[in-house]
Design a protein around this motif. Structure first.
Motif, mmCIF file in Angstrom:
data_model
loop_
_atom_site.group_PDB
_atom_site.id
_atom_site.type_symbol
_atom_site.label_atom_id
_atom_site.label_comp_id
_atom_site.label_asym_id
_atom_site.label_seq_id
_atom_site.Cartn_x
_atom_site.Cartn_y
_atom_site.Cartn_z
ATOM 1 N N LEU A 304 0.830 -1.214 0.000
ATOM 2 C CA LEU A 304 0.000 0.000 0.000
ATOM 3 C C LEU A 304 0.861 1.258 0.000
ATOM 4 C CD1 LEU A 304 -2.963 -0.877 2.417
ATOM 5 C CD2 LEU A 304 -2.853 -1.069 -0.074
ATOM 6 N N LEU A 305 2.127 1.098 -0.324
ATOM 7 C CA LEU A 305 3.043 2.231 -0.384
ATOM 8 C C LEU A 305 3.480 2.506 -1.819
ATOM 9 C CD1 LEU A 305 5.160 1.291 2.752
ATOM 10 C CD2 LEU A 305 3.624 3.259 2.554
ATOM 11 N N SER A 331 -0.400 -4.588 9.862
ATOM 12 C CA SER A 331 -0.432 -3.157 10.129
ATOM 13 C C SER A 331 -0.504 -2.486 8.766
ATOM 14 C CB SER A 331 0.820 -2.706 10.883
ATOM 15 O OG SER A 331 0.837 -1.306 11.022
ATOM 16 N N TRP A 332 -1.597 -1.784 8.513
ATOM 17 C CA TRP A 332 -1.787 -1.180 7.193
ATOM 18 C C TRP A 332 -1.234 0.242 7.210
ATOM 19 C CZ3 TRP A 332 -2.267 -4.759 3.902
ATOM 20 C CH2 TRP A 332 -2.992 -5.909 4.196
ATOM 21 N N SER A 333 -0.166 0.417 6.445
ATOM 22 C CA SER A 333 0.542 1.688 6.385
ATOM 23 C C SER A 333 0.497 2.223 4.964
ATOM 24 C CB SER A 333 1.995 1.482 6.825
ATOM 25 O OG SER A 333 2.737 2.661 6.665
ATOM 26 N N VAL A 334 0.189 3.508 4.811
ATOM 27 C CA VAL A 334 0.160 4.125 3.484
ATOM 28 C C VAL A 334 1.238 5.206 3.346
ATOM 29 C CG1 VAL A 334 -2.297 3.641 3.211
ATOM 30 C CG2 VAL A 334 -1.578 5.860 4.126
ATOM 31 N N GLY A 335 2.040 5.386 4.379
ATOM 32 C CA GLY A 335 3.103 6.376 4.305
ATOM 33 C C GLY A 335 4.201 6.055 5.290
ATOM 34 N N ASN A 336 5.442 6.340 4.917
ATOM 35 C CA ASN A 336 6.576 6.247 5.841
ATOM 36 C C ASN A 336 7.761 7.003 5.257
ATOM 37 O OD1 ASN A 336 7.863 4.547 3.974
ATOM 38 N ND2 ASN A 336 7.435 2.680 5.112
ATOM 39 N N HIS A 337 8.903 6.870 5.899
ATOM 40 C CA HIS A 337 10.086 7.636 5.525
ATOM 41 C C HIS A 337 10.752 7.135 4.259
ATOM 42 C CE1 HIS A 337 11.523 4.099 7.552
ATOM 43 N NE2 HIS A 337 12.737 4.333 7.102
ATOM 44 N N ARG A 341 5.138 10.759 -0.308
ATOM 45 C CA ARG A 341 3.991 11.032 0.565
ATOM 46 C C ARG A 341 2.684 10.662 -0.131
ATOM 47 N NH1 ARG A 341 4.238 13.121 5.525
ATOM 48 N NH2 ARG A 341 6.158 14.172 6.183
ATOM 49 N N VAL A 342 1.782 10.088 0.658
ATOM 50 C CA VAL A 342 0.554 9.524 0.104
ATOM 51 C C VAL A 342 -0.287 10.580 -0.591
ATOM 52 C CG1 VAL A 342 -0.765 9.768 2.271
ATOM 53 C CG2 VAL A 342 -1.409 8.015 0.596
ATOM 54 N N MET A 343 -0.269 11.820 -0.134
ATOM 55 C CA MET A 343 -1.069 12.851 -0.778
ATOM 56 C C MET A 343 -0.664 13.050 -2.232
ATOM 57 S SD MET A 343 -3.483 14.108 1.088
ATOM 58 C CE MET A 343 -3.782 15.728 0.390
ATOM 59 N N CYS A 371 -0.839 2.520 10.973
ATOM 60 C CA CYS A 371 0.464 3.133 11.224
ATOM 61 C C CYS A 371 0.524 4.431 10.431
ATOM 62 C CB CYS A 371 1.597 2.197 10.812
ATOM 63 S SG CYS A 371 3.240 2.828 11.208
ATOM 64 N N LEU A 372 0.624 5.560 11.127
ATOM 65 C CA LEU A 372 0.610 6.877 10.505
ATOM 66 C C LEU A 372 2.012 7.461 10.497
ATOM 67 C CD1 LEU A 372 -2.481 8.361 12.400
ATOM 68 C CD2 LEU A 372 -2.444 6.745 10.494
ATOM 69 N N TYR A 373 2.352 8.135 9.410
ATOM 70 C CA TYR A 373 3.665 8.767 9.285
ATOM 71 C C TYR A 373 3.551 10.253 9.587
ATOM 72 C CZ TYR A 373 8.016 10.408 7.108
ATOM 73 O OH TYR A 373 9.241 11.002 6.863
ATOM 74 N N GLN A 374 4.507 10.777 10.327
ATOM 75 C CA GLN A 374 4.466 12.175 10.739
ATOM 76 C C GLN A 374 4.189 13.099 9.554
ATOM 77 O OE1 GLN A 374 8.569 12.541 12.283
ATOM 78 N NE2 GLN A 374 8.997 13.943 10.606
ATOM 79 N N GLY A 375 3.243 14.004 9.735
ATOM 80 C CA GLY A 375 2.890 14.964 8.701
ATOM 81 C C GLY A 375 1.753 14.537 7.820
#
Length: 546
Positions: A304-305, A331-337, A341-343, A371-375
């Protein structure tokens, strides 16, 4: 060394299934000492913000002693804090403050490789008969002097680097300055378990394991075959790494037994784990690594990235995982370092802030731990940095076809009117994009309709819905771009959820029983008339069966 109790002792054993993880990238969160780089005291000062957001777990990316060639994912001392980020005392204060706020602390662990200036490797490379000679993966050259096999580095080129002091090649799955540890050596396994204990004794509540399917390699060093379908999910499409089927260089069966040893240590401290899995069949590995209750608690992949954004894609990932595992957890994550960025990745160059809302709503409604990524809670877009501003060693050689990971690592904007968005009083290590200032925390906190306010509201609302925390999930057939499913939990009414991932309004007829009542409090726009739901662009609806 202080022994600090962790923050999970009085919680249910499976508390982490209903939790929300918030990832902090230390370099870019908040700079407290004016050197342009974020640090541990900066994180500590903003733990109230994370708690108010509604997160339960703070995942902190590496802050260990490091030459910073891969910004902390190259560890020179697993048991100390790099002076760039502070001290062990600063870390202890961070843990104490987090626990006082009811937050759990999860830290990154990079088990599979170290920095090339780690004392283990400094000794290992000197000769073939020193005490650490077998702590890394060494191999002789072929008769023509070339590398032992065809394995590739994730960051480009051969995964083998010649070492003249030993007259051998060493393996590096990432940068040449990140040599791979030899997990076939029991002493290496034990050393890394000891390193985990060091942080557990300091009150850490869990670990995020970087590249957790990489520690073991095929002992026979067999060549990887060509990939039947090129992998463009876990690596850039311009990277030849995706042209191999990674049968022998990672995700080896021996890794299962080692993860069981890791879990035994974690269980002693009631600590938890999440694993990053990047491989050809990531969903199968996620299932293998989280099933049985004796390995990882949860795992996420890059599925999902990627740029694939559709209701069908999200449904497929969840259904395939559920089909492969009976008792494991995602853990479903759509953004990380590591990802655009997902937007921008899913919304293009001019995304609507409403996209951030519906994406987060989907995350919190799926079966799994968000799991949310800062910002991302601010709806930040990917920064478009000029070549001269790039820092990422992965992006620089692939530029401009692949610009690396700097665009998602720019500093958090805290105060719109302050220098550098309130991140630092000095020039930051990466620039703050001007367009991020209008999405600064102080701006969004004053706007009741902002993505930040929505995130706070929906995370608080999720806590009141046990079906979303632990219920089973079943999808409905729905026209693209509608994602629709139900969450079932014995003793509770079934929750229905429908989301419009597109930019045009959609009317959707429930194929299930029509006697549904709308749940309020989530904050997404929608309207209901019997079994018919009208979803505006990026709208969403939750209901319960009567």
């Amino acid at each position: 060394m202080p022994t600090i109790p962790n923050n999970t002792a009085n919680l249910p054993a499976d508390w982490w299934r209903s939790a929300v993880i918030y990832q902090v990238y230390p370099r870019s969160f908040l700079d407290s000492n004016g050197d342009g780089v974020g640090d541990l005291p900066g994180i500590t000062s903003k733990l109230d913000y994370i708690a108010a957001l509604g997160a339960d777990i703070v995942w902190i990316s590496p802050f260990f002693t490091s030459p910073m060639k891969d910004f902390g994912y190259d560890v020179a001392d697993y048991c100390d804090v790099d002076p760039l980020f502070g001290t062990l005392a600063d870390f202890d204060r961070l843990v104490a403050r987090a626990h006082a706020l009811g937050l759990k602390v999860m830290i990154d662990q990079v088990l599979s490789h170290s920095a090339d200036n780690h004392p283990w490797f400094v000794e290992s490379r000197t000769s073939r008969d020193n005490p650490k000679a077998d702590w890394y993966v060494w191999a002789d050259q072929k008769p023509d002097g070339t590398a032992p096999n065809n394995w590739l580095s994730v960051f480009g080129g051969s995964a083998w680097q010649w070492e003249p002091r030993r007259g051998q090649y060493y393996l590096h799955d990432f940068l040449a300055s990140q040599p791979d540890l030899n997990f076939h050596n029991p002493a290496v396994q034990q050393a890394q378990l000891d390193n985990l204990r060091f942080w557990l004794e300091r009150g850490v509540d869990g670990f995020r394991f970087d590249s957790c399917n990489f520690p073991f390699h095929d002992a026979q060093l067999r060549d990887n075959p060509p990939a039947p379908l090129r992998d463009a999910r876990s690596v850039s499409a311009v990277n030849p790494y995706g042209m191999q089927a990674h049968v022998y260089d990672k995700t080896q069966p021996e890794n299962i037994a080692y993860l069981q040893r890791v879990r035994a240590v974690l269980d002693e401290y009631q600590a938890i784990s999440i694993g990053e899995i990047g491989t050809d069949d990531a969903l199968a590995a996620m299932a293998d690594y989280t099933s049985g209750g004796d390995k990882l608690h949860m795992a996420y992949s890059f599925n999902l990235l990627t740029e694939e954004f559709s209701a069908a894609h999200i449904r497929t990932q969840v259904e395939q995982f559920e089909a492969k595992v009976a008792d494991g957890w995602a853990s479903w994550s759509v953004g990380n370092h590591d990802s655009v960025r997902v937007m921008t990745r899913w919304g293009g160059q001019q995304p609507s802030p409403s996209l951030a809302k519906v994406v987060l709503a989907v995350q919190v409604a799926l079966k799994g731990t968000p799991c949310l990524y800062q910002g991302d809670e601010l709806a930040l877009t990917e920064a478009d940095l000029p070549f001269e501003a790039l820092q990422d060693p992965y992006g620089i050689p692939f530029w401009p076809q692949f610009k690396g990971r700097d665009g998602c690592r720019t500093p958090m904007p805290w105060v719109a009117g302050a220098a550098h968005g309130g991140f630092s009083t000095a020039q930051p290590w990466l620039p703050v994009p001007p367009e991020h200032l209008e999405r600064a925390v102080d701006v969004e906190e004053q706007d009741g309709d902002s993505p930040l306010r929505f995130a706070q509201n929906i995370l608080a609302w999720r806590r009141t819905q046990p079906q979303l925390l632990s219920g089973e999930i079943h999808f409905f057939d729905a026209p693209e771009p509608v994602l629709a499913f139900r969450r079932d939990l014995p003793g509770h009414r079934t929750v229905l959820a429908a989301f419009n991932l597109g930019t045009e309004a959609v009317t959707f007829d429930w194929p299930a029983a029509a006697q549904a009542a709308e749940l309020t409090g989530h904050g997404l726009p929608a309207s209901q008339q019997g079994a018919q739901i009208t979803l505006p662009a990026h709208g969403g609806w939750f209901g319960t069966l009567a």
